[in-house]
Design an enzyme around this catalytic site. Structure first.
Site, PDB file in Angstrom:
ATOM      1  N   GLY A  45      60.287 -74.214 -29.727  1.00  0.00           N
ATOM      2  CA  GLY A  45      60.811 -73.521 -30.915  1.00  0.00           C
ATOM      3  C   GLY A  45      62.278 -73.726 -31.215  1.00  0.00           C
ATOM      4  N   GLU A 100      67.850 -70.127 -27.838  1.00  0.00           N
ATOM      5  CA  GLU A 100      66.496 -69.640 -28.131  1.00  0.00           C
ATOM      6  C   GLU A 100      66.254 -69.585 -29.636  1.00  0.00           C
ATOM      7  OE1 GLU A 100      63.581 -69.125 -27.443  1.00  0.00           O
ATOM      8  OE2 GLU A 100      63.189 -67.668 -25.878  1.00  0.00           O
ATOM      9  N   ASP A 101      64.988 -69.707 -30.018  1.00  0.00           N
ATOM     10  CA  ASP A 101      64.655 -69.599 -31.439  1.00  0.00           C
ATOM     11  C   ASP A 101      64.597 -68.136 -31.888  1.00  0.00           C
ATOM     12  OD1 ASP A 101      62.395 -69.072 -29.887  1.00  0.00           O
ATOM     13  OD2 ASP A 101      61.018 -70.252 -31.101  1.00  0.00           O
ATOM     14  N   ASP A 104      61.701 -61.779 -29.351  1.00  0.00           N
ATOM     15  CA  ASP A 104      60.689 -60.852 -29.841  1.00  0.00           C
ATOM     16  C   ASP A 104      60.618 -59.694 -28.850  1.00  0.00           C
ATOM     17  OD1 ASP A 104      58.584 -59.811 -31.255  1.00  0.00           O
ATOM     18  OD2 ASP A 104      57.104 -61.243 -30.551  1.00  0.00           O
ATOM     19  N   LYS A 132      64.259 -59.906 -33.418  1.00  0.00           N
ATOM     20  CA  LYS A 132      63.447 -58.827 -34.024  1.00  0.00           C
ATOM     21  C   LYS A 132      63.735 -57.553 -33.232  1.00  0.00           C
ATOM     22  CE  LYS A 132      59.375 -61.563 -35.382  1.00  0.00           C
ATOM     23  NZ  LYS A 132      57.983 -61.895 -34.987  1.00  0.00           N
ATOM     24  N   PHE A 154      55.893 -61.921 -38.802  1.00  0.00           N
ATOM     25  CA  PHE A 154      55.679 -63.235 -38.214  1.00  0.00           C
ATOM     26  C   PHE A 154      56.319 -64.281 -39.121  1.00  0.00           C
ATOM     27  CE2 PHE A 154      53.216 -67.127 -37.416  1.00  0.00           C
ATOM     28  CZ  PHE A 154      53.476 -67.246 -36.059  1.00  0.00           C
ATOM     29  N   VAL A 155      57.204 -65.080 -38.565  1.00  0.00           N
ATOM     30  CA  VAL A 155      57.918 -66.073 -39.366  1.00  0.00           C
ATOM     31  C   VAL A 155      57.707 -67.481 -38.815  1.00  0.00           C
ATOM     32  CG1 VAL A 155      59.697 -64.468 -40.160  1.00  0.00           C
ATOM     33  CG2 VAL A 155      60.062 -65.719 -38.025  1.00  0.00           C
ATOM     34  N   ASP A 161      56.663 -72.139 -35.129  1.00  0.00           N
ATOM     35  CA  ASP A 161      55.358 -72.639 -35.535  1.00  0.00           C
ATOM     36  C   ASP A 161      54.344 -71.553 -35.819  1.00  0.00           C
ATOM     37  OD1 ASP A 161      55.222 -71.945 -32.662  1.00  0.00           O
ATOM     38  OD2 ASP A 161      53.160 -72.678 -32.840  1.00  0.00           O
TER      39      ASP A 161
HETATM   40  P1  IMP Z   1      58.941 -62.890 -26.380  1.00  0.00           P
HETATM   41  O1  IMP Z   1      58.711 -63.092 -24.925  1.00  0.00           O
HETATM   42  O2  IMP Z   1      58.007 -61.878 -26.962  1.00  0.00           O
HETATM   43  O3  IMP Z   1      60.394 -62.575 -26.714  1.00  0.00           O
HETATM   44  O4  IMP Z   1      58.487 -64.243 -27.035  1.00  0.00           O
HETATM   45  C1  IMP Z   1      59.324 -65.071 -27.723  1.00  0.00           C
HETATM   46  C2  IMP Z   1      58.589 -66.322 -28.118  1.00  0.00           C
HETATM   47  O5  IMP Z   1      57.441 -66.023 -28.919  1.00  0.00           O
HETATM   48  C3  IMP Z   1      59.495 -67.158 -28.973  1.00  0.00           C
HETATM   49  O6  IMP Z   1      60.238 -68.072 -28.216  1.00  0.00           O
HETATM   50  C4  IMP Z   1      58.525 -67.809 -29.959  1.00  0.00           C
HETATM   51  O7  IMP Z   1      58.055 -69.044 -29.454  1.00  0.00           O
HETATM   52  C5  IMP Z   1      57.368 -66.849 -30.068  1.00  0.00           C
HETATM   53  N1  IMP Z   1      57.488 -66.009 -31.296  1.00  0.00           N
HETATM   54  C6  IMP Z   1      57.832 -64.709 -31.362  1.00  0.00           C
HETATM   55  N2  IMP Z   1      57.858 -64.266 -32.632  1.00  0.00           N
HETATM   56  C7  IMP Z   1      57.524 -65.339 -33.406  1.00  0.00           C
HETATM   57  C8  IMP Z   1      57.384 -65.516 -34.824  1.00  0.00           C
HETATM   58  O8  IMP Z   1      57.589 -64.627 -35.661  1.00  0.00           O
HETATM   59  N3  IMP Z   1      57.023 -66.761 -35.224  1.00  0.00           N
HETATM   60  C9  IMP Z   1      56.805 -67.801 -34.367  1.00  0.00           C
HETATM   61  N4  IMP Z   1      56.928 -67.661 -33.040  1.00  0.00           N
HETATM   62  C10 IMP Z   1      57.283 -66.441 -32.555  1.00  0.00           C
HETATM   63 MG    MG Z   2      55.419 -70.520 -30.396  1.00  0.00          MG
END
Ligand code: IMP
Ligand code: MG
Length: 183
Positions: A45, A100-101, A104, A132, A154-155, A161
């Site tokens: 990402g 990081e992208d 979440d 977020k 969700f973006v 992706d």
């Molecule tokens: P976390 O462990 O929940 O913080 O997961 C983060 C990962 O989930 C990111 O690095 C993304 O690859 C994916 N992700 C979380 N939200 C989105 C979204 O809105 N769109 C696309 N990928 C997301």
């Molecule tokens: Mg992903």
């Protein structure tokens, strides 16, 4: 093509490029040219963000890449992270800048930090493009740079992706619900 599946453009290409430039300048100011900086991209990402960001960091940085996967536990990541592709470089004694992208639930990042800390880097800082904050529960991670705080939607686009697609779109958008329903 993309127009048909777009509910809303959340962040335009111009906004992204302006922000990336700003973040690059801030990062440049934070470190000194004698620091041993290694920018670590969490695949996949963050690859577009890091490619753009690195070009606005006016320091002799090393770029490296890491791919991790989290075991799925129901609808959310459990935060149990496994390395798919490790870094090529040693980070011992170096200043790590994690790119990081999106943050979440923060679970993925927490585990990556924990793994990297065992390798004795001089420092670890974090730069995320998106955050977020609504999704953050009791877990906390100090983020040093954050491009945009976004609502809990969700973006996709600019590296992010849906089903491995749309990473190549130069802006960030909220897809129409039909995108999921048609599959
Ligand atoms: P976390 O462990 O929940 O913080 O997961 C983060 C990962 O989930 C990111 O690095 C993304 O690859 C994916 N992700 C979380 N939200 C989105 C979204 O809105 N769109 C696309 N990928 C997301
Ligand atoms: Mg992903």
């Amino acid at each position: 093509m993309v127009e048909e599946i777009t509910e809303e453009i959340l962040i335009t290409e111009e906004q992204l490029q302006a922000k990336v430039k700003e973040l690059g300048a801030e990062i440049t100011a934070e470190y000194s040219k004698d620091d041993d900086i290694i920018m670590v991209c969490i695949l996949r990402g963050a690859f577009i963000f890091m490619a753009d960001l690195a070009r606005h960091v006016n320091l002799p940085v090393v770029l490296d890449f890491m791919d991790v996967t989290s075991y799925e536990g129901g609808v959310e990541t459990t935060g149990d992270v496994r390395i798919i592709k490790d870094l090529e470089e040693s980070i011992e004694g170096k200043d790590v800048l994690l790119v990081e992208d999106i943050i979440d639930t923060v679970l993925t990042l927490q585990h990556v930090i924990k793994m990297l800390e065992t390798r004795d880097p001089a420092s670890i800082k974090i730069c995320t493009l998106l955050d977020k904050p609504d999704r953050r529960t009791e877990k906390k991670v100090e983020v040093d740079w954050n491009g945009f705080e976004i609502p809990n939607k969700f973006v996709v686009g600019y590296g992010l992706d849906y089903d491995e697609k749309y990473r190549n779109i130069p802006h960030i958008f909220v897809p129409k619900p039909e995108l999921y329903q048609s599959e």
